[in-house]
Structures are given as structure tokens and as C-alpha cells.
Write an enzyme that holds these catalytic residues in place. Sequence first.
Site, PDB file in Angstrom:
ATOM      1  N   GLY A  33       0.830  -1.200   0.000  1.00 11.17           N
ATOM      2  CA  GLY A  33       0.000   0.000   0.000  1.00 11.17           C
ATOM      3  C   GLY A  33       0.859   1.242   0.000  1.00 11.17           C
ATOM      4  O   GLY A  33       1.923   1.287  -0.641  1.00 11.17           O
ATOM      5  N   GLN A  35       2.827   2.747   2.353  1.00  5.63           N
ATOM      6  CA  GLN A  35       4.212   2.527   2.799  1.00  5.63           C
ATOM      7  C   GLN A  35       4.836   1.346   2.073  1.00  5.63           C
ATOM      8  O   GLN A  35       6.023   1.385   1.727  1.00  5.63           O
ATOM      9  CB  GLN A  35       4.252   2.273   4.317  1.00  5.63           C
ATOM     10  CG  GLN A  35       4.008   3.504   5.160  1.00  5.63           C
ATOM     11  CD  GLN A  35       5.101   4.552   5.026  1.00  5.63           C
ATOM     12  OE1 GLN A  35       6.283   4.247   4.889  1.00  5.63           O
ATOM     13  NE2 GLN A  35       4.713   5.806   5.045  1.00  5.63           N
ATOM     14  N   ARG A  55      -1.476 -11.285  -0.454  1.00  6.70           N
ATOM     15  CA  ARG A  55      -2.510 -12.304  -0.540  1.00  6.70           C
ATOM     16  C   ARG A  55      -2.574 -12.823  -1.969  1.00  6.70           C
ATOM     17  O   ARG A  55      -2.396 -12.041  -2.911  1.00  6.70           O
ATOM     18  CB  ARG A  55      -3.880 -11.705  -0.198  1.00  6.70           C
ATOM     19  CG  ARG A  55      -4.081 -11.416   1.253  1.00  6.70           C
ATOM     20  CD  ARG A  55      -5.314 -10.585   1.469  1.00  6.70           C
ATOM     21  NE  ARG A  55      -5.135  -9.243   0.912  1.00  6.70           N
ATOM     22  CZ  ARG A  55      -6.056  -8.290   0.912  1.00  6.70           C
ATOM     23  NH1 ARG A  55      -7.240  -8.532   1.403  1.00  6.70           N
ATOM     24  NH2 ARG A  55      -5.795  -7.103   0.416  1.00  6.70           N
ATOM     25  N   SER A  58      -4.192 -10.775  -4.993  1.00  2.05           N
ATOM     26  CA  SER A  58      -4.126  -9.338  -4.688  1.00  2.05           C
ATOM     27  C   SER A  58      -3.928  -8.537  -5.971  1.00  2.05           C
ATOM     28  O   SER A  58      -3.131  -8.912  -6.836  1.00  2.05           O
ATOM     29  CB  SER A  58      -2.953  -9.074  -3.730  1.00  2.05           C
ATOM     30  OG  SER A  58      -2.579  -7.712  -3.793  1.00  2.05           O
ATOM     31  N   HIS A 115       5.189   1.752  12.318  1.00  2.16           N
ATOM     32  CA  HIS A 115       4.455   2.488  13.350  1.00  2.16           C
ATOM     33  C   HIS A 115       4.348   1.538  14.544  1.00  2.16           C
ATOM     34  O   HIS A 115       4.168   0.332  14.359  1.00  2.16           O
ATOM     35  CB  HIS A 115       3.075   2.905  12.807  1.00  2.16           C
ATOM     36  CG  HIS A 115       2.188   3.594  13.803  1.00  2.16           C
ATOM     37  ND1 HIS A 115       2.638   4.591  14.643  1.00  2.16           N
ATOM     38  CD2 HIS A 115       0.869   3.423  14.101  1.00  2.16           C
ATOM     39  CE1 HIS A 115       1.629   5.007  15.405  1.00  2.16           C
ATOM     40  NE2 HIS A 115       0.555   4.316  15.100  1.00  2.16           N
ATOM     41  N   GLY A 141       3.559   7.615   2.492  1.00  7.85           N
ATOM     42  CA  GLY A 141       4.310   6.670   1.666  1.00  7.85           C
ATOM     43  C   GLY A 141       4.660   7.197   0.276  1.00  7.85           C
ATOM     44  O   GLY A 141       5.771   6.972  -0.221  1.00  7.85           O
ATOM     45  N   GLU A 238      -3.965  28.029  -0.875  1.00  8.68           N
ATOM     46  CA  GLU A 238      -2.826  28.856  -0.452  1.00  8.68           C
ATOM     47  C   GLU A 238      -2.103  28.268   0.772  1.00  8.68           C
ATOM     48  O   GLU A 238      -0.952  28.629   1.056  1.00  8.68           O
ATOM     49  CB  GLU A 238      -3.308  30.288  -0.155  1.00  8.68           C
ATOM     50  CG  GLU A 238      -2.217  31.315  -0.314  1.00  8.68           C
ATOM     51  CD  GLU A 238      -2.712  32.757  -0.146  1.00  8.68           C
ATOM     52  OE1 GLU A 238      -3.876  33.042  -0.516  1.00  8.68           O
ATOM     53  OE2 GLU A 238      -1.933  33.574   0.354  1.00  8.68           O
TER      54      GLU A 238
HETATM   55  P1  NAD Z   1      -2.279   0.864   3.384  1.00 10.08           P
HETATM   56  O1  NAD Z   1      -3.685   0.845   3.843  1.00 10.08           O
HETATM   57  O2  NAD Z   1      -1.854   1.879   2.388  1.00 10.08           O
HETATM   58  O3  NAD Z   1      -1.829  -0.486   2.710  1.00 10.08           O
HETATM   59  C1  NAD Z   1      -2.205  -1.688   3.145  1.00 10.08           C
HETATM   60  C2  NAD Z   1      -1.780  -2.790   2.189  1.00 10.08           C
HETATM   61  O4  NAD Z   1      -1.900  -3.978   2.930  1.00 10.08           O
HETATM   62  C3  NAD Z   1      -2.692  -2.939   0.998  1.00 10.08           C
HETATM   63  O5  NAD Z   1      -2.294  -2.173  -0.097  1.00 10.08           O
HETATM   64  C4  NAD Z   1      -2.557  -4.410   0.730  1.00 10.08           C
HETATM   65  O6  NAD Z   1      -1.358  -4.670  -0.016  1.00 10.08           O
HETATM   66  C5  NAD Z   1      -2.370  -4.993   2.102  1.00 10.08           C
HETATM   67  N1  NAD Z   1      -3.615  -5.525   2.711  1.00 10.08           N
HETATM   68  C6  NAD Z   1      -4.794  -4.890   2.872  1.00 10.08           C
HETATM   69  N2  NAD Z   1      -5.676  -5.707   3.470  1.00 10.08           N
HETATM   70  C7  NAD Z   1      -5.020  -6.865   3.707  1.00 10.08           C
HETATM   71  C8  NAD Z   1      -5.395  -8.100   4.299  1.00 10.08           C
HETATM   72  N3  NAD Z   1      -6.637  -8.332   4.780  1.00 10.08           N
HETATM   73  N4  NAD Z   1      -4.460  -9.065   4.374  1.00 10.08           N
HETATM   74  C9  NAD Z   1      -3.225  -8.857   3.906  1.00 10.08           C
HETATM   75  N5  NAD Z   1      -2.827  -7.729   3.317  1.00 10.08           N
HETATM   76  C10 NAD Z   1      -3.723  -6.743   3.232  1.00 10.08           C
HETATM   77  O7  NAD Z   1      -1.367   0.888   4.709  1.00 10.08           O
HETATM   78  P2  NAD Z   1      -0.316   2.010   5.099  1.00 10.08           P
HETATM   79  O8  NAD Z   1      -1.019   3.307   5.312  1.00 10.08           O
HETATM   80  O9  NAD Z   1       0.850   1.925   4.158  1.00 10.08           O
HETATM   81  O10 NAD Z   1       0.109   1.514   6.557  1.00 10.08           O
HETATM   82  C11 NAD Z   1       1.044   0.462   6.752  1.00 10.08           C
HETATM   83  C12 NAD Z   1       1.808   0.739   8.040  1.00 10.08           C
HETATM   84  O11 NAD Z   1       2.621   1.891   7.872  1.00 10.08           O
HETATM   85  C13 NAD Z   1       0.940   1.017   9.269  1.00 10.08           C
HETATM   86  O12 NAD Z   1       1.578   0.479  10.374  1.00 10.08           O
HETATM   87  C14 NAD Z   1       0.929   2.538   9.343  1.00 10.08           C
HETATM   88  O13 NAD Z   1       0.666   3.051  10.620  1.00 10.08           O
HETATM   89  C15 NAD Z   1       2.365   2.823   8.913  1.00 10.08           C
HETATM   90  N6  NAD Z   1       2.596   4.185   8.416  1.00 10.08           N
HETATM   91  C16 NAD Z   1       1.855   4.634   7.364  1.00 10.08           C
HETATM   92  C17 NAD Z   1       2.100   5.888   6.849  1.00 10.08           C
HETATM   93  C18 NAD Z   1       1.387   6.324   5.588  1.00 10.08           C
HETATM   94  O14 NAD Z   1       1.892   7.233   4.949  1.00 10.08           O
HETATM   95  N7  NAD Z   1       0.277   5.747   5.180  1.00 10.08           N
HETATM   96  C19 NAD Z   1       3.096   6.715   7.416  1.00 10.08           C
HETATM   97  C20 NAD Z   1       3.881   6.208   8.464  1.00 10.08           C
HETATM   98  C21 NAD Z   1       3.619   4.919   8.948  1.00 10.08           C
HETATM   99 MG    MG Z   2       0.523   7.426  11.780  1.00  7.65          MG
END
Ligand code: NAD
Ligand code: MG
Length: 340
Positions: A33, A35, A55, A58, A115, A141, A238
Site C-alpha cells: 500500500g 508505505q 494475498r 491481490s 508504526h 508513503g 494557499e
Molecule cells: P495501506 O492501507 O496503504 O496499505 C495496506 C496494504 O496492505 C494494501 O495495499 C494491501 O497490499 C495490504 N492488505 C490490505 N488488506 C489486507 C489483508 N486483509 N491481508 C493482507 N494484506 C492486506 O497501509 P499504510 O497506510 O501503508 O500503513 C502500513 C503501516 O505503515 C501502518 O503500520 C501505518 O501506521 C504505517 N505508516 C503509514 C504511513 C502512511 O503514509 N500511510 C506513514 C507512516 C507509517
Molecule cells: Mg501514523
Amino acid sequence: MKGSKTMAVTIYYEQDCKPEVIKGMKVAIIGYGSQGHAHALNLMDSGVDVRVGLREGSKSWPIAEEKGLKVTTMDQAAEEADLIMMLVPDELQPQVYEEHIKDHLKSGNTLAFAHGFNIHYGYIKAPEDVNVIMAAPKGPGHIVRRQYTEGSGVPDLACVAQDATGNAWDIALAYCWALGGARSGIIKATFAQETEEDLFGEQAVLCGGLVELVKAGFETLTEAGYPAELAYFECYHEMKMIVDLMYESGIHFMNYSISNTAEYGEYYAGPMVINEQSREAMKVILKRIQDGSFAQEFVDDCKNGHKKLLEEREKINNHPIETTGAQIRGMFSWLKKAED
Ligand code: NAD
Ligand code: MG
Ligand code: MG
């Protein structure tokens, strides 16, 4: 490996990292996803042996393969890897860990997070003979990936919760190096610090605070009869320019760049909007993060089919600021879509 000691933290840069530590490991990125894609691609481009675990079926599978990544099942990726980075949504991690990761962890392996939520609040308990580390980018990400390709990098927090091998810190630092974080700074922190400050920042300031502030400004102007497009340009579009000036050169430079009229207005009106009541609310928000009650509320909503999350998402998606914004941004010749 000294890093630069600033006020209260030590910040590490490229010369402080040992890239060979991560280059000598097999890494599994679980999830592709926001990250996941950034970690997988940045690590691959940094010369690390990466496989993405997904998965079966996927929709990300062919997309990741097209980028030249090795893709396999979550079980297979976890089985092959020395380091397993959990990048599925926080609320799904405990189940994914139980079903696909736990049984493949070997003594001396490293379990990694971006996280600290699940480790800090105890929703995942790792065996004692594995390292538990964190490489947490302080940015979304898609920016982690974009800045890496541009030659800069998003800063990271690096943390160690369990050091089974004696070199867990070197691994955390080297992982952050491969992500591009050493180019702008890797800050040493604890899981508790990262989890609590990250949740507080996104709730009170970055996402919660910002969206409500912009919405409130937009609504005040439109309710008073000003055109939505004017309100959008003023209170939303802005915002980025003002933030860019602060980001690049400090509040004093932003103040230097705006007019004296605007600067005087800032000192006069800012504390009326963000007032004692807002500060009290921030303290309540922080307390609920520290005592775990926010975490429990979020987990309960997830178990309830994300009822509250989806209701709120629906509301903001239909807010006039979004419909106005979509029309206006649709006319920008220069705007590259974030999804590209
Ligand atoms: P996301 O929601 O973007 O991505 C999740 C990914 O997990 C999906 O794209 C898919 O590949 C997979 N997925 C979804 N459902 C699933 C399931 N049931 N079984 C297996 N795989 C599955 O997640 P994210 O926002 O990248 O967050 C991931 C981690 O990174 C979290 O711990 C979050 O707190 C941390 N984090 C995220 C950000 C951010 O920019 N989004 C920033 C810092 C830290
Ligand atoms: Mg966060
Ligand atoms: Mg954050």
C-alpha cells in the site's frame, strides 16, 4: 556510529549507517500500500534483496511485479526472509501476524514495523528470540518514494523494542538508510515515543487539526456569502504555499514573505482560533493516546466494520470543499495526480 547530538535526540546521517548490514539480509515487505510500495521500491533501488508478500489474487501483485519486484505469498515471503516488515493496515496486523508470519519466525530474525501501534499497545507479542525494530518515515508513503527518486528522503524514526541478536540497532539504522531516511536524518526514539507522538501529531495537528481548520475557514466564508471558489483558493490552495515557506526556511521567513498586514493579523487572530479550549482539547487527545483508550476505540470501530470511520469518510467526501476543490484542481494544467 556517533550521530549528531542535538538538543534532546541523536540524529543519524549517511556516514553513521552500515549499509552492508541490510544488504546482507533477505527482506520481506508484507503489504504493497502507501508505505509498502515505497519501502519495497526504495530498498530494491538501494541494492537490498527484497520480496513482497501479498494475498493470493491481490490486485497489487502484477503492479509490484511490473516494477521489477519479486512477489510471493505472505507465508513464503516470511519463510524466506531474515527481516519481515509489516506494512498492512495497523488494525489487520495482529491477524496477519497470527495467520501468516508467526510460524515462520526463526531465532535471530527481525520483525519490523513502520508504526509502533501493535507492539506498544500489546496487540502483537513477538517471541523473545527475535529482534523487534521500527523504521517509521515521518511522511506519507508516496512522498517517501517520490523524495527517494529525487535524491532526497523523508526523515525516519528508528527504534528498537527487542534486541535478540545484539545488533538490532545497526539493522534499524541500515533499514532506514535503504529507505532514504539517512539523507535527511534518522532520529533515535522508543516505540512509546513514536506511537504516541505520531498519533498525537496526526490527530491534533496534521490531519485532524488541519482538515477542521481549513473546513471551518471555508464554511465561515461561504456561509457569509463569499463564492466557494474564492474560499477554496484562500483557505485551502494557499495553505501549501504558506506551509512550504515554513518548511523550507522557518516561521520567521514565512512572516518576512507575507505582508505586515498579514503578519499583524496572524498575531491578533491566531490565538483567538487556537485558544485555551483548543489547547485543553489537545491535552485530552494526548491523554487518551497515552492511556490506550484511543487505541481501543479505534480497534473496536474496526471490529464493528469501520462504522464510524466510513460514516465520517462519506461526510468529508461529500463536503462542498471537496467538490469545489475537485473542479478547481481539474482545471490545473500542471497538477500531477498523487496516484500516478
Ligand atoms: P495501506 O492501507 O496503504 O496499505 C495496506 C496494504 O496492505 C494494501 O495495499 C494491501 O497490499 C495490504 N492488505 C490490505 N488488506 C489486507 C489483508 N486483509 N491481508 C493482507 N494484506 C492486506 O497501509 P499504510 O497506510 O501503508 O500503513 C502500513 C503501516 O505503515 C501502518 O503500520 C501505518 O501506521 C504505517 N505508516 C503509514 C504511513 C502512511 O503514509 N500511510 C506513514 C507512516 C507509517
Ligand atoms: Mg501514523
Ligand atoms: Mg505520522
